[in-house]
Design an enzyme around this catalytic site. Structure first.
Site, PDB file in Angstrom:
ATOM      1  N   ASP A 130      54.654  73.254  39.512  1.00  0.00           N
ATOM      2  CA  ASP A 130      55.637  74.211  38.995  1.00  0.00           C
ATOM      3  C   ASP A 130      55.248  75.619  39.422  1.00  0.00           C
ATOM      4  O   ASP A 130      54.098  76.026  39.230  1.00  0.00           O
ATOM      5  CB  ASP A 130      55.634  74.202  37.459  1.00  0.00           C
ATOM      6  N   LYS A 169      65.124  72.369  38.969  1.00  0.00           N
ATOM      7  CA  LYS A 169      65.575  71.590  37.814  1.00  0.00           C
ATOM      8  C   LYS A 169      67.000  71.933  37.413  1.00  0.00           C
ATOM      9  O   LYS A 169      67.411  73.088  37.488  1.00  0.00           O
ATOM     10  CB  LYS A 169      64.682  71.898  36.603  1.00  0.00           C
ATOM     11  N   GLY A 208      54.338  71.272  28.886  1.00  0.00           N
ATOM     12  CA  GLY A 208      53.975  72.573  28.338  1.00  0.00           C
ATOM     13  C   GLY A 208      52.932  72.525  27.247  1.00  0.00           C
ATOM     14  O   GLY A 208      52.766  73.489  26.511  1.00  0.00           O
ATOM     15  N   GLY A 233      51.878  67.584  30.547  1.00  0.00           N
ATOM     16  CA  GLY A 233      50.617  67.722  29.828  1.00  0.00           C
ATOM     17  C   GLY A 233      49.386  67.547  30.692  1.00  0.00           C
ATOM     18  O   GLY A 233      48.271  67.526  30.174  1.00  0.00           O
ATOM     19  N   GLY A 235      52.718  71.021  35.738  1.00  0.00           N
ATOM     20  CA  GLY A 235      53.594  72.129  35.363  1.00  0.00           C
ATOM     21  C   GLY A 235      52.798  73.334  34.966  1.00  0.00           C
ATOM     22  O   GLY A 235      52.199  74.015  35.800  1.00  0.00           O
ATOM     23  N   SER A 236      52.727  73.562  33.669  1.00  0.00           N
ATOM     24  CA  SER A 236      52.047  74.751  33.155  1.00  0.00           C
ATOM     25  C   SER A 236      50.549  74.708  33.407  1.00  0.00           C
ATOM     26  O   SER A 236      49.887  75.735  33.408  1.00  0.00           O
ATOM     27  CB  SER A 236      52.299  74.860  31.652  1.00  0.00           C
TER      28      SER A 236
END
Lengths: 214, 299
Positions: free
Chosen positions: B29, B86, B158, B219, B240-241
């Site tokens: 991301d 997305k 997240g 996660g 992602g994060s």
């Protein structure tokens, strides 16, 4: 199941079966392995220095060429593979693999290098983005009819090449012919992905015409 | 050596094949050009362009939508690897817009606020391929039936807490293994229970795998998390994060790339886990009230 005839078909002159490695750093290496095994080859996935040192022929899969390059560099595999190809190891690269066996990339990502092996310059993502990815029926020199159903995915093409490189197939875009399958000596490269189809004729060609020649 | 002008775009092989090329890789991301370049330099196989990473969507709340086309185009111009983006679940017009931008893959994602609580997008209508999330085999097969060319198991995006990703990855593999042990005449009931088309259920029972590539997401914050997902059967990983919410994104990104390739080599995993600085702080999934869990979205 493998038959006895199949097994002996891939024996080299010394009587040992040729060890074919599929470079398994990233990409669709399992599909290449399946295609090679379907041809009866003694093939395995290779990702360490020792594993790569032990193979007599190499297949470089489709994937992301920048990722494969970075992993090869970080794990000290770049020079090893370069030297083996230079030393005449039969090598076949599809898509990202074609980029990696080219001596030069026209539009590399910053710092991106190749293994080299074919005196040509390739253009990455030459046909466009994923929405432009396509299938087409191709006549390929050395592959008997019917035509090969070739799948191009964000594929490269050969932008320029030395007269020592043999062009096996080309695709026409806007009236211009772009080579998409080439061979120089023991190194074969295709822009497209025979490994994701059930047609194993390109792998068979590599094993029979190129790898057996050592 | 001739050429034929009967090129066909958007075929199943071209769409599913694109996902095959991402296997063994990490999709990251990114929210701007700088992050996209860090991801490419670290060896990401693709980037997911979005305005806010899931951790910020969670923190800031509100309706999360498709990103600004300007932002996506800047990232497309900055990197040579594939760029994904997305859309909200069911928002087929956002998908039409992203297709027109030449995005390489669309993620119909539960991380954004759903636009339709009954229907997902009919993905066969598009030339661009789609990836969709799933918590179990039935959900994965329903998405494939709608035209998804790639599946990612859902985690709890997240959070930096990998437990949900583990649960869903295990669940999908377990359900696949169960199908392969069934008699053919039991597959009709299995299809009914999975609420999935019989033909797809039968295909999975015969081949022992999904008909499309299966990544995992949600996660994942460390190289060890990424390697565990690979050992559990994922074809690749979305982070992602976890990268850009950590102390040293470039090092952590490169470490995750290495971990996904050498996922069974504990020595390499130990090496790449050293000196990465702080991981994202994270939230325990158990502390998030069920109605606020993103993985519950989609059906």
């Amino acid at each position: 199941m493998l038959t006895f005839q199949f097994l002996i078909a891939w024996q080299n002159a010394a009587g040992n079966s040729l060890k074919v490695g599929v470079l398994a750093l990233q990409g669709d290496f399992r599909e290449h392995l399946a295609s090679l095994e379907a041809c009866g080859a003694d093939a395995s996935l290779v990702r360490t220095y020792e594993e790569i040192s032990g193979v007599e022929a190499l297949v470089i899969p489709g994937g992301e060429s920048t990722t494969i390059y970075k992993l090869a560099k970080n794990f000290d595999l770049l020079e090893l593979i370069r030297e083996k190809i230079k030393g005449g190891m039969p090598t076949y690269g599809s898509c990202a693999g074609m980029i990696l066996v080219a001596d030069k990339i026209l539009d590399p990502a910053s710092g991106q290098e190749t293994f080299g092996g074919i005196e040509m310059t390739v253009r990455r993502n030459a046909f466009g983005r994923q929405v432009d990815s396509f299938e087409v029926d191709l006549d390929i020199k050395g592959i008997e009819a019917p035509t090969v159903s070739a799948v191009f995915i964000r594929a490269p093409w050969v932008d320029s090449l030395s007269p020592r490189v043999e062009v096996l197939a080309s695709v026409e875009i806007d009236g211009e012919l772009h080579p998409v399958a080439v061979r120089q000596g023991s190194v074969l490269a295709t822009s497209f992905h025979p490994e994701i189809t059930s047609d194993n004729r390109i792998h068979k060609f590599f094993l029979e015409e190129i790898a057996k020649a050592i | 050596m001739t050429q034929d002008n009967t090129k066909t775009t958007g075929t199943g092989r071209v769409k599913r094949g694109m996902a095959e090329m991402l296997k063994g890789g990490v999709i990251m991301d990114v929210v701007n050009v700088e992050q996209a370049k860090i991801a490419e330099d670290a060896g990401a196989v693709a980037v997911m362009a979005l305005e806010r990473v899931p951790a910020d969507i969670r923190a800031q709340g509100g309706v999360a939508r498709m990103s600004d086309p300007d932002m996506i185009e800047k990232i497309q111009a900055a990197v040579s690897i594939p760029v994904m983006a997305k859309v909200r679940i069911g928002h087929f017009v956002e998908a039409q817009i992203l297709e027109s931008l030449g995005v390489d893959y669309i993620d119909e994602s539960e991380v954004l606020t759903p636009a339709d609580f009954e229907n997902h997008i009919s993905k066969w209508d598009f030339t661009v391929p789609f990836v969709c999330g799933a918590t179990n085999l039935g959900e994965a097969l329903r998405r494939i039936n709608e035209g998804a060319a790639m599946i990612r198991s859902k985690g709890e995006a997240g959070t930096g807490d990998v437990s949900n990703a583990t649960t869903h990855m295990r669940k999908i593999s377990q359900e696949i293994r169960r199908l392969t042990s069934m008699r053919e005449d039991e597959l009709y009931v299995a299809a009914k229970e999975l609420q999935a088309p019989y033909e797809l259920v039968k295909e999975v029972a015969q081949t022992g795998k999904l008909p499309v590539v299966l990544f995992t997401a949600g996660g994942i914050a460390t190289p060890a998390d990424a390697a565990m997902m690979m050992q559990l059967g994922a074809d690749g990983v979305f982070v992602g994060s976890g990268i850009f919410k950590s102390g040293n994104p470039a090092a952590r990104a490169a470490a995750c790339v290495k971990a996904v390739t050498y996922y069974t080599d504990a020595k390499v995993l130990a090496d790449v886990s050293r000196g990465l600085g702080e991981a994202m702080v994270g939230i325990n999934v158990a502390d998030i009230p069920v109605p606020h869990r993103l993985a519950e979205r989609g059906w």
